[in-house]
Design a protein around this motif. Structure first.
Motif, PDB file in Angstrom:
ATOM      1  N   LEU A 194       0.836  -1.207   0.000  1.00  0.00           N
ATOM      2  CA  LEU A 194       0.000   0.000   0.000  1.00  0.00           C
ATOM      3  C   LEU A 194       0.868   1.253   0.000  1.00  0.00           C
ATOM      4  N   GLU A 195       1.933   1.251   0.797  1.00  0.00           N
ATOM      5  CA  GLU A 195       2.814   2.421   0.821  1.00  0.00           C
ATOM      6  C   GLU A 195       3.503   2.602  -0.531  1.00  0.00           C
ATOM      7  N   TYR A 196       3.884   1.485  -1.171  1.00  0.00           N
ATOM      8  CA  TYR A 196       4.487   1.591  -2.507  1.00  0.00           C
ATOM      9  C   TYR A 196       3.510   2.265  -3.470  1.00  0.00           C
ATOM     10  N   ILE A 197       2.250   1.814  -3.438  1.00  0.00           N
ATOM     11  CA  ILE A 197       1.243   2.384  -4.345  1.00  0.00           C
ATOM     12  C   ILE A 197       1.121   3.889  -4.121  1.00  0.00           C
ATOM     13  N   HIS A 198       0.974   4.295  -2.868  1.00  0.00           N
ATOM     14  CA  HIS A 198       0.758   5.715  -2.593  1.00  0.00           C
ATOM     15  C   HIS A 198       2.001   6.553  -2.894  1.00  0.00           C
ATOM     16  N   ARG A 199       3.179   6.059  -2.549  1.00  0.00           N
ATOM     17  CA  ARG A 199       4.398   6.850  -2.770  1.00  0.00           C
ATOM     18  C   ARG A 199       4.712   6.988  -4.260  1.00  0.00           C
ATOM     19  N   HIS A 200       4.237   6.026  -5.071  1.00  0.00           N
ATOM     20  CA  HIS A 200       4.544   6.093  -6.501  1.00  0.00           C
ATOM     21  C   HIS A 200       3.384   6.668  -7.308  1.00  0.00           C
ATOM     22  N   LYS A 201       2.184   6.174  -7.091  1.00  0.00           N
ATOM     23  CA  LYS A 201       1.046   6.633  -7.889  1.00  0.00           C
ATOM     24  C   LYS A 201       0.765   8.119  -7.666  1.00  0.00           C
ATOM     25  N   THR A 202       0.845   8.564  -6.427  1.00  0.00           N
ATOM     26  CA  THR A 202       0.552   9.962  -6.102  1.00  0.00           C
ATOM     27  C   THR A 202       1.808  10.713  -5.670  1.00  0.00           C
ATOM     28  N   GLY A 203       2.599  10.107  -4.803  1.00  0.00           N
ATOM     29  CA  GLY A 203       3.726  10.815  -4.203  1.00  0.00           C
ATOM     30  C   GLY A 203       4.822  11.208  -5.173  1.00  0.00           C
ATOM     31  N   ALA A 204       5.011  10.425  -6.232  1.00  0.00           N
ATOM     32  CA  ALA A 204       6.124  10.713  -7.139  1.00  0.00           C
ATOM     33  C   ALA A 204       5.997  12.088  -7.785  1.00  0.00           C
ATOM     34  N   LEU A 205       4.779  12.485  -8.156  1.00  0.00           N
ATOM     35  CA  LEU A 205       4.614  13.801  -8.787  1.00  0.00           C
ATOM     36  C   LEU A 205       4.772  14.938  -7.779  1.00  0.00           C
ATOM     37  N   TYR A 206       4.325  14.730  -6.533  1.00  0.00           N
ATOM     38  CA  TYR A 206       4.557  15.755  -5.515  1.00  0.00           C
ATOM     39  C   TYR A 206       6.061  15.922  -5.270  1.00  0.00           C
TER      40      TYR A 206
ATOM     41  N   GLU B 181      17.752  18.085  -0.244  1.00  0.00           N
ATOM     42  CA  GLU B 181      17.482  16.898   0.574  1.00  0.00           C
ATOM     43  C   GLU B 181      16.313  17.158   1.535  1.00  0.00           C
ATOM     44  N   ALA B 182      16.334  18.315   2.177  1.00  0.00           N
ATOM     45  CA  ALA B 182      15.264  18.643   3.128  1.00  0.00           C
ATOM     46  C   ALA B 182      13.919  18.781   2.422  1.00  0.00           C
ATOM     47  N   LEU B 183      13.921  19.444   1.272  1.00  0.00           N
ATOM     48  CA  LEU B 183      12.671  19.628   0.536  1.00  0.00           C
ATOM     49  C   LEU B 183      12.136  18.305  -0.017  1.00  0.00           C
ATOM     50  N   THR B 184      13.037  17.388  -0.341  1.00  0.00           N
ATOM     51  CA  THR B 184      12.602  16.070  -0.815  1.00  0.00           C
ATOM     52  C   THR B 184      11.874  15.311   0.290  1.00  0.00           C
ATOM     53  N   ILE B 185      12.422  15.371   1.507  1.00  0.00           N
ATOM     54  CA  ILE B 185      11.741  14.720   2.647  1.00  0.00           C
ATOM     55  C   ILE B 185      10.370  15.354   2.865  1.00  0.00           C
ATOM     56  N   TYR B 186      10.321  16.682   2.784  1.00  0.00           N
ATOM     57  CA  TYR B 186       9.038  17.393   2.915  1.00  0.00           C
ATOM     58  C   TYR B 186       8.040  16.868   1.885  1.00  0.00           C
ATOM     59  N   ALA B 187       8.479  16.815   0.624  1.00  0.00           N
ATOM     60  CA  ALA B 187       7.567  16.451  -0.465  1.00  0.00           C
ATOM     61  C   ALA B 187       7.070  15.015  -0.334  1.00  0.00           C
ATOM     62  N   GLU B 188       7.960  14.111   0.052  1.00  0.00           N
ATOM     63  CA  GLU B 188       7.552  12.704   0.178  1.00  0.00           C
ATOM     64  C   GLU B 188       6.465  12.543   1.248  1.00  0.00           C
ATOM     65  N   ASN B 189       6.619  13.249   2.341  1.00  0.00           N
ATOM     66  CA  ASN B 189       5.621  13.150   3.404  1.00  0.00           C
ATOM     67  C   ASN B 189       4.337  13.896   3.060  1.00  0.00           C
ATOM     68  N   LEU B 190       4.466  15.009   2.344  1.00  0.00           N
ATOM     69  CA  LEU B 190       3.283  15.724   1.870  1.00  0.00           C
ATOM     70  C   LEU B 190       2.451  14.822   0.954  1.00  0.00           C
ATOM     71  N   GLY B 191       3.121  14.165   0.016  1.00  0.00           N
ATOM     72  CA  GLY B 191       2.404  13.293  -0.910  1.00  0.00           C
ATOM     73  C   GLY B 191       1.707  12.153  -0.207  1.00  0.00           C
ATOM     74  N   LEU B 192       2.364  11.576   0.792  1.00  0.00           N
ATOM     75  CA  LEU B 192       1.754  10.482   1.539  1.00  0.00           C
ATOM     76  C   LEU B 192       0.531  10.971   2.310  1.00  0.00           C
ATOM     77  N   ALA B 193       0.672  12.122   2.972  1.00  0.00           N
ATOM     78  CA  ALA B 193      -0.454  12.683   3.725  1.00  0.00           C
ATOM     79  C   ALA B 193      -1.617  12.997   2.802  1.00  0.00           C
ATOM     80  N   PHE B 194      -1.314  13.540   1.621  1.00  0.00           N
ATOM     81  CA  PHE B 194      -2.372  13.884   0.667  1.00  0.00           C
ATOM     82  C   PHE B 194      -3.150  12.639   0.257  1.00  0.00           C
ATOM     83  N   GLN B 195      -2.443  11.552  -0.055  1.00  0.00           N
ATOM     84  CA  GLN B 195      -3.117  10.347  -0.536  1.00  0.00           C
ATOM     85  C   GLN B 195      -3.935   9.690   0.565  1.00  0.00           C
ATOM     86  N   ILE B 196      -3.390   9.689   1.800  1.00  0.00           N
ATOM     87  CA  ILE B 196      -4.174   9.116   2.907  1.00  0.00           C
ATOM     88  C   ILE B 196      -5.467   9.915   3.099  1.00  0.00           C
ATOM     89  N   GLN B 197      -5.348  11.258   3.033  1.00  0.00           N
ATOM     90  CA  GLN B 197      -6.555  12.082   3.188  1.00  0.00           C
ATOM     91  C   GLN B 197      -7.522  11.833   2.039  1.00  0.00           C
TER      92      GLN B 197
END
Length: 296
Positions: free
Chosen positions: A175-187, A206-222
């Motif tokens: 599930l995390e793979y799906i969300h991090r790739h299907k949605t998170g990759a573009l964020y 590096e810092a902004l990449t960590i931000y973006a990865e977590n933003l994308g995950l939060a967006f998809q969960i919501q």
């Protein structure tokens, strides 16, 4: 900061740029350009292009100079939605309160509209090398990263696993793979593209990449949560699509309470990643808070 007012202003800036950068409806053959514009101007929040602009601003760059790349990301996002709605995928009839592209123009034109948006996106990415908007080596890096994010190592890979996972038991790692790739990759690539074009150093990137990865995950969960308990009138589409299509989601795997907790953890990690930045990162801070507070 009145975040929603600021978001609307930045989205309007993106809309004006998109209108200039995409062929008009009467460009021959008109039906494909009408279909493209029908979906592109259907009222999205423009989060991906806005993220690119905000990332450039955060590292001290001029957001206006990354507008073509920002618009390219919206084209790729729109193409993915058109194809996602097709009968062979999610088979959705409405998107943002309007009939989906294939319901208006037919499946063949909808597929071609998606293809055309993806292709034109790379023409826009190349524009960032014109008129000295950004050094050529940064533009080439961004083109390579966007291609990876949109392809089998990113969005397409996530979509494939999501499609094949329907009707099957999915574990947390899948599930995390799906969300991090299907949605998170573009964020992720939206933030990195804006930062790279604006000249971010390695630590900032590096810092902004960590931000973006977590933003994308939060967006998809919501998004998963809203598909369970959202208001169709606010969302502009029926709820329950994930359950109907037996898609893997956080609420289905963990329950709503745990899903909300995981979204909150992702937001906290995103905010922590922004700690090295000054007030120029405030929009990014407000954006990630908005992601889990939104009801649309």
């Amino acid at each position: 900061m009145d975040f929603l007012t600021e978001l609307k202003a930045r989205a309007a800036l993106v809309d004006r740029a998109l209108d200039e950068l995409v062929p008009s409806e009467d460009t021959y053959p008109p039906v494909i350009h009408q279909a493209i514009r029908y979906s592109l101007f259907a009222g999205g929040k423009r989060l991906r292009p806005v993220l690119a602009l905000a990332a450039a601003e955060t590292v001290g760059g001029n957001p206006a100079r990354v507008l073509p790349a920002a618009c390219a990301l919206e084209l790729i996002h729109t193409y993915s939605l058109i194809h996602d709605d097709l009968p062979a995928m999610d088979n959705d009839d409405f998107r943002r309160g309007k009939p989906t592209c294939h319901r208006v123009y037919g499946e063949a034109v909808a597929i071609l509209a998606g293809d055309a948006l993806l292709t034109h996106a790379f023409a826009l990415l190349a524009k960032n090398a014109q008129n000295q908007m950004a050094p050529a080596e940064r533009v080439v890096q961004v083109i390579a990263e966007v291609a990876a994010a949109a392809g089998t190592l990113g969005l397409i890979g996530g979509q494939v696993v999501d499609t094949l996972a329907a009707d099957t038991a999915v574990d947390a790692a899948t599930l995390e793979y799906i969300h991090r790739h299907k949605t998170g990759a573009l964020y992720r690539v939206a933030v990195r593209a804006g930062a790279i074009l604006a000249g971010a150093n390695e630590k900032q990137l590096e810092a902004l990449t960590i931000y973006a990865e977590n933003l994308g995950l939060a967006f998809q969960i919501q998004d998963d949560i809203l598909d369970v308990e959202g208001d169709p009138a606010r969302l502009g589409k029926p709820v329950g699509s994930d359950e109907r299509n037996k898609k893997a989601t956080y609420p289905a795997l963990f329950g709503l309470d745990v899903a909300r907790a995981k979204a909150g953890e992702a937001v906290a990690a995103a905010l922590a990643a922004l700690e090295p930045f000054d007030e120029r990162a405030d929009f990014l801070r407000e954006l990630v808070r908005f992601v889990i507070a939104r009801d649309f």
